[in-house]
Structure formats: structure tokens, C-alpha cells
Design an enzyme around this catalytic site. Structure first.
Site, PDB file in Angstrom:
ATOM      1  N   CYS A 150       0.813  -1.226   0.000  1.00  0.00           N
ATOM      2  CA  CYS A 150       0.000   0.000   0.000  1.00  0.00           C
ATOM      3  C   CYS A 150       0.845   1.274   0.000  1.00  0.00           C
ATOM      4  O   CYS A 150       0.484   2.249  -0.667  1.00  0.00           O
ATOM      5  CB  CYS A 150      -0.977  -0.019   1.169  1.00  0.00           C
ATOM      6  SG  CYS A 150      -0.279  -0.680   2.691  1.00  0.00           S
ATOM      7  N   HIS A 234      -2.330   6.597   3.867  1.00  0.00           N
ATOM      8  CA  HIS A 234      -0.905   6.592   4.212  1.00  0.00           C
ATOM      9  C   HIS A 234      -0.251   7.868   3.669  1.00  0.00           C
ATOM     10  O   HIS A 234      -0.324   8.149   2.467  1.00  0.00           O
ATOM     11  CB  HIS A 234      -0.203   5.387   3.580  1.00  0.00           C
ATOM     12  CG  HIS A 234      -0.578   4.060   4.185  1.00  0.00           C
ATOM     13  ND1 HIS A 234      -1.360   3.916   5.306  1.00  0.00           N
ATOM     14  CD2 HIS A 234      -0.242   2.799   3.796  1.00  0.00           C
ATOM     15  CE1 HIS A 234      -1.497   2.632   5.597  1.00  0.00           C
ATOM     16  NE2 HIS A 234      -0.842   1.930   4.688  1.00  0.00           N
TER      17      HIS A 234
HETATM   18  P1  NAP Z   1      -7.507  -8.937   7.396  1.00  0.00           P
HETATM   19  O1  NAP Z   1      -8.459  -7.850   7.693  1.00  0.00           O
HETATM   20  O2  NAP Z   1      -6.791  -9.558   8.540  1.00  0.00           O
HETATM   21  O3  NAP Z   1      -8.280 -10.087   6.567  1.00  0.00           O
HETATM   22  C1  NAP Z   1      -7.697 -11.355   6.287  1.00  0.00           C
HETATM   23  C2  NAP Z   1      -8.644 -12.221   5.472  1.00  0.00           C
HETATM   24  O4  NAP Z   1      -7.982 -13.455   5.186  1.00  0.00           O
HETATM   25  C3  NAP Z   1      -9.950 -12.569   6.180  1.00  0.00           C
HETATM   26  O5  NAP Z   1     -10.974 -12.686   5.218  1.00  0.00           O
HETATM   27  C4  NAP Z   1      -9.646 -13.952   6.772  1.00  0.00           C
HETATM   28  O6  NAP Z   1     -10.821 -14.766   6.919  1.00  0.00           O
HETATM   29  C5  NAP Z   1      -8.798 -14.556   5.662  1.00  0.00           C
HETATM   30  N1  NAP Z   1      -7.961 -15.649   6.165  1.00  0.00           N
HETATM   31  C6  NAP Z   1      -7.083 -15.611   7.214  1.00  0.00           C
HETATM   32  N2  NAP Z   1      -6.493 -16.816   7.378  1.00  0.00           N
HETATM   33  C7  NAP Z   1      -6.993 -17.620   6.398  1.00  0.00           C
HETATM   34  C8  NAP Z   1      -6.796 -18.990   6.033  1.00  0.00           C
HETATM   35  N3  NAP Z   1      -5.928 -19.769   6.715  1.00  0.00           N
HETATM   36  N4  NAP Z   1      -7.477 -19.492   4.979  1.00  0.00           N
HETATM   37  C9  NAP Z   1      -8.332 -18.710   4.279  1.00  0.00           C
HETATM   38  N5  NAP Z   1      -8.587 -17.404   4.586  1.00  0.00           N
HETATM   39  C10 NAP Z   1      -7.920 -16.875   5.627  1.00  0.00           C
HETATM   40  O7  NAP Z   1      -6.349  -8.430   6.395  1.00  0.00           O
HETATM   41  P2  NAP Z   1      -6.417  -7.203   5.317  1.00  0.00           P
HETATM   42  O8  NAP Z   1      -5.967  -5.933   5.936  1.00  0.00           O
HETATM   43  O9  NAP Z   1      -7.717  -7.259   4.628  1.00  0.00           O
HETATM   44  O10 NAP Z   1      -5.231  -7.610   4.325  1.00  0.00           O
HETATM   45  C11 NAP Z   1      -5.360  -8.653   3.382  1.00  0.00           C
HETATM   46  C12 NAP Z   1      -4.134  -8.727   2.485  1.00  0.00           C
HETATM   47  O11 NAP Z   1      -3.999  -7.508   1.785  1.00  0.00           O
HETATM   48  C13 NAP Z   1      -2.811  -8.938   3.236  1.00  0.00           C
HETATM   49  O12 NAP Z   1      -1.947  -9.715   2.418  1.00  0.00           O
HETATM   50  C14 NAP Z   1      -2.283  -7.519   3.369  1.00  0.00           C
HETATM   51  O13 NAP Z   1      -0.891  -7.483   3.530  1.00  0.00           O
HETATM   52  C15 NAP Z   1      -2.729  -6.932   2.056  1.00  0.00           C
HETATM   53  N6  NAP Z   1      -2.872  -5.481   2.041  1.00  0.00           N
HETATM   54  C16 NAP Z   1      -3.604  -4.843   2.995  1.00  0.00           C
HETATM   55  C17 NAP Z   1      -3.740  -3.460   2.914  1.00  0.00           C
HETATM   56  C18 NAP Z   1      -4.512  -2.663   3.941  1.00  0.00           C
HETATM   57  O14 NAP Z   1      -4.470  -1.412   3.858  1.00  0.00           O
HETATM   58  N7  NAP Z   1      -5.226  -3.274   4.884  1.00  0.00           N
HETATM   59  C19 NAP Z   1      -3.152  -2.755   1.870  1.00  0.00           C
HETATM   60  C20 NAP Z   1      -2.435  -3.452   0.907  1.00  0.00           C
HETATM   61  C21 NAP Z   1      -2.312  -4.808   0.991  1.00  0.00           C
HETATM   62  P3  NAP Z   1     -11.592 -14.951   8.338  1.00  0.00           P
HETATM   63  O15 NAP Z   1     -12.446 -13.734   8.552  1.00  0.00           O
HETATM   64  O16 NAP Z   1     -12.410 -16.165   8.091  1.00  0.00           O
HETATM   65  O17 NAP Z   1     -10.549 -15.117   9.390  1.00  0.00           O
END
Ligand code: NAP
Length: 347
Positions: A150, A234
Site C-alpha cells: 500500500c 498513508h
Molecule cells: P484482514 O483484515 O486480517 O483479513 C484477512 C482475510 O484473510 C480474512 O478474510 C480472513 O478470513 C482470511 N484468512 C485468514 N487466514 C486464512 C486462512 N488460513 N485461509 C483462508 N482465509 C484466511 O487483512 P487485510 O488488511 O484485509 O489484508 C489482506 C491482504 O492484503 C494482506 O496480504 C495484506 O498485507 C494486504 N494489504 C492490505 C492493505 C490494507 O491497507 N489493509 C493494503 C495493501 C495490501 P476470516 O475472517 O475467516 O478469518
């Protein structure tokens, strides 16, 4: 254009929710499947999700049954958008591509693999064709492409016009990253009030490696990453050394006139201006400027001479929109507009 059937893996997380929000009423894509972990599988999307966005959960999605992140539960999808963590993505995403699905990922697991595009369409749309080499290497009928970290997204949007006109050699960047960047399990409460955390695991390494891959040049980047108590957006303080000198006025002209590689493709998520320049002395600010261009524009300000390098400036971008869900969706739109998404649903 014929419509595409789209699924989301990691659909219950913060990025997944933004994907659900941005797919509502999409002119090319229909959301047909949502998947997450074993904790959520079998529940409806409304039961499984702690909805964190100010707009209501789309009613058509609320009743969808959450599947597992396995090819069988995403059968019938032409495209899967991934909001999975890197470790889960490493297992899940290749299996989906091997099943014939076009996978567009937010996760870092494959960003630096040479034949996996690391794409910001305005900056390096030509890298989309790397999927042809990837398919030859892997034998996958589908493919895998990624969007950057990001903070790298806002930074590369700002650096691209400077690199095209003046050449970028070295960069020092200090980030002030919003809480939503840490996902649903990120820091909260007393950890963040009255505080700045000067460490985000793995973040500096991603910024330092991803910029060079996208700009196709050995640009040296030194990053200092901080978690601050803003909700979204950010902010990055950037000092840049150029190959050919430029005045702040020339840099502002380069930022303001930048339209990028896909201005004429009509991608639904494409902002009118990839970079918006603010002239006030105290902008951009996260709360005031993060939704510029529907959250898809990077906002640049305070462009001035640097006593150490050539120039310095601030850049702000919305981390869960431009830096995540909006980026993944725009990459999917780019591949669809290029005719590179394999049709799986026999229509
Ligand atoms: P998050 O809120 O923690 O969400 C994680 C997701 O992954 C949830 O849907 C969770 O499902 C699922 N998950 C976790 N463990 C799993 C497993 N073993 N098998 C299948 N599904 C699983 O994270 P996020 O912030 O959305 O980020 C997601 C990705 O995008 C990450 O790689 C992060 O680095 C990237 N990212 C995030 C941002 C940001 O600003 N947040 C920006 C750029 C990139 P459950 O609800 O069922 O646990």
C-alpha cells in the site's frame, strides 16, 4: 463488454470488504462467490463479517454463503480477487491459477517473482504481458498478477512522472501509515492513542524492493515506516535524487500533467487524474484528502528543493482503496480490457 464472474478470497477482511463495496454495481464484473478461513466457511457473509465500512453491506452479498479458499468453491469464477495474508496466499493463489482462474492479488507472496506482474496500470501496464511467460513456465491455464504494498503504490505513482522526465536515482521515504493498513487484527485502544509505532514488520523491505521492479530501474530506496493513529490514508515524506536537475515548478508540472499508460482504456476504476497536486502549505492531510478521485488518486503537495537530494515532497494515498482493493480491481479491469482473462463459465 461481456460480463465476468468474480470471486473474492479473504472476503471477510478489511481489503475483502472494500472489494465487496467496490464491486457493487460494477459495469463489467458480477460478484458470485466469497471465501475466507475455516472460521467463516459455511456462514452467510453477513454472519461471518464484522463490517467496518460506512456504506451498508450490499444486500446481494449479505446472504451469500462463505466458501473455503479452494478451487472447488470458486468454480465458475473467471476472476478471483485476493485479500489473503501472504502465507495463505502462497498456497491458495497458485492452486486457483492452475484451475484456470485469473487471480489478482494484494498479498506479497509472489510480488517479486520475475514473471508475476507487479502492476500499477498507470505506471507499468506493459508488465501485464508477463503472464504469457508465466503461463508457459507453469502450464497454468489461469494466471497470477499482483498489486504492490500500500505505501509502495502511492510512492510509485509519484515517482513515475519524475522518473520519466528526469530519471530517479535514490529515494528516502518516511511513512505515516494508517491503522486500517494492519487489517482487522491490527493495533487498537491504548496501543495507538497518544502514540506512533516506528516499526511495521516487513514493510520497509517491500518498499525498498518493489519500486525498482515496477519502474524497471535499479532505484535505491531507504524507507522508514511508522504506524500512526489515523484510520485510513498513508502519508509519505519523500526526498528524491534525480539524474537531471528539476525545479519544484518543473516537478509540479510533471505531476499535474501525468495521465499514465491507461488513460484511454476506459477502465471503470481509473481516476481522471492519477496524481492531484495541492498547493496549500499544509496539504495533503489524510482526513481531508484521502478520498480524492474516489480514493484512487495519489495526492502530492509541499514540492520543494531538498538540501541533501534534488527535491522533496509529501504524497498521500488511500491504503485500502488505491493501495489495495481499488488497485486489485483496476488490475482485473486492465486484464479484462486486454482480453487476457480466460473464460471458464462456458458462456
Ligand atoms: P484482514 O483484515 O486480517 O483479513 C484477512 C482475510 O484473510 C480474512 O478474510 C480472513 O478470513 C482470511 N484468512 C485468514 N487466514 C486464512 C486462512 N488460513 N485461509 C483462508 N482465509 C484466511 O487483512 P487485510 O488488511 O484485509 O489484508 C489482506 C491482504 O492484503 C494482506 O496480504 C495484506 O498485507 C494486504 N494489504 C492490505 C492493505 C490494507 O491497507 N489493509 C493494503 C495493501 C495490501 P476470516 O475472517 O475467516 O478469518
Amino acid at each position: 463488454m461481456e460480463r465476468y464472474r468474480v470471486g473474492i478470497v479473504g472476503a471477510t477482511g478489511l481489503v475483502g470488504q472494500r472489494l465487496v463495496q467496490r464491486l457493487e454495481g460494477h459495469p463489467w464484473f458480477d460478484l458470485v462467490a466469497v471465501a475466507a478461513s475455516e472460521r467463516s466457511a459455511g456462514k452467510t457473509y453477513a454472519e461471518a463479517t464484522t463490517w467496518r465500512l460506512p456504506t451498508p453491506m450490499p444486500s446481494a452479498v449479505a446472504g451469500l454463503r462463505v466458501g473455503r479458499c479452494v478451487p472447488g468453491d470458486l468454480d465458475g469464477c473467471d476472476v478471483v480477487l485476493s485479500g489473503l495474508d501472504a502465507a495463505t496466499a502462497k498456497e491458495v493463489e497458485p492452486a486457483l491459477a492452475a484451475h484456470g482462474i485469473a487471480v489478482l492479488s494484494n498479498a506479497s507472496a509472489f510480488r517479486m517473482t520475475p514473471d508475476v506482474p507487479l502492476l500499477v496500470p498507470e505506471v507499468n501496464a506493459a508488465h501485464a504481458s508477463l503472464v504469457d511467460a508465466q503461463r508457459r513456465r507453469t502450464g497454468w491455464p489461469g494466471f497470477l498478477a499482483t498489486n504492490p504494498n500500500c505505501s509502495a503504490t502511492g510512492l510509485v505513482l509519484a515517482l513515475a512522472p519524475l522518473h520519466r522526465e528526469f530519471g530517479v536515482k535514490r529515494v528516502i521515504v518516511s511513512t505515516m501509515q494508517a491503522l486500517s493498513g494492519a487489517g482487522l487484527d491490527g493495533p487498537r485502544g491504548l496501543d495507538v492513542v497518544d502514540n506512533v509505532v516506528p516499526y511495521i514488520g516487513g514493510e520497509e523491505e517491500k518498499l525498498e524492493s518493489e519500486i525498482g521492479k515496477m519502474l524497471g530501474a535499479p532505484i535505491l530506496v531507504s524507507a522508514h515506516c511508522h504506524r500512526v493513529a489515523t484510520i485510513d490514508g498513508h502519508l509519505e515524506a519523500v526526498s528524491v535524487e534525480l539524474e537531471r536537475d528539476a525545479t519544484p515548478e518543473q516537478a509540479v508540472a510533471a505531476f499535474a500533467s501525468f495521465r499514465g499508460d491507461v488513460a484511454d482504456r476506459g477502465l471503470p476504476s481509473s481516476p481522471e487524474r492519477p496524481i492531484v497536486v495541492r498547493s496549500e502549505v499544509d496539504r495533503p492531510q489524510p482526513r481531508l484528502d484521502r478520498d480524492t478521485g474516489g480514493g484512487m488518486s495519489a495526492v502530492v503537495g509541499r514540492v520543494r528543493r531538498c538540501p541533501v537530494f534534488s527535491l522533496r515532497f509529501e504524497v498521500l494515498s488511500h491504503n485500502t482503496v488505491r493501495g489495495a482493493a481499488g488497485a486489485t480491481l483496476m488490475n482485473a479491469e486492465l486484464f479484462a480490457s486486454l482480453g487476457k482473462v480466460p473464460r471458464r463459465s462456458g458462456r
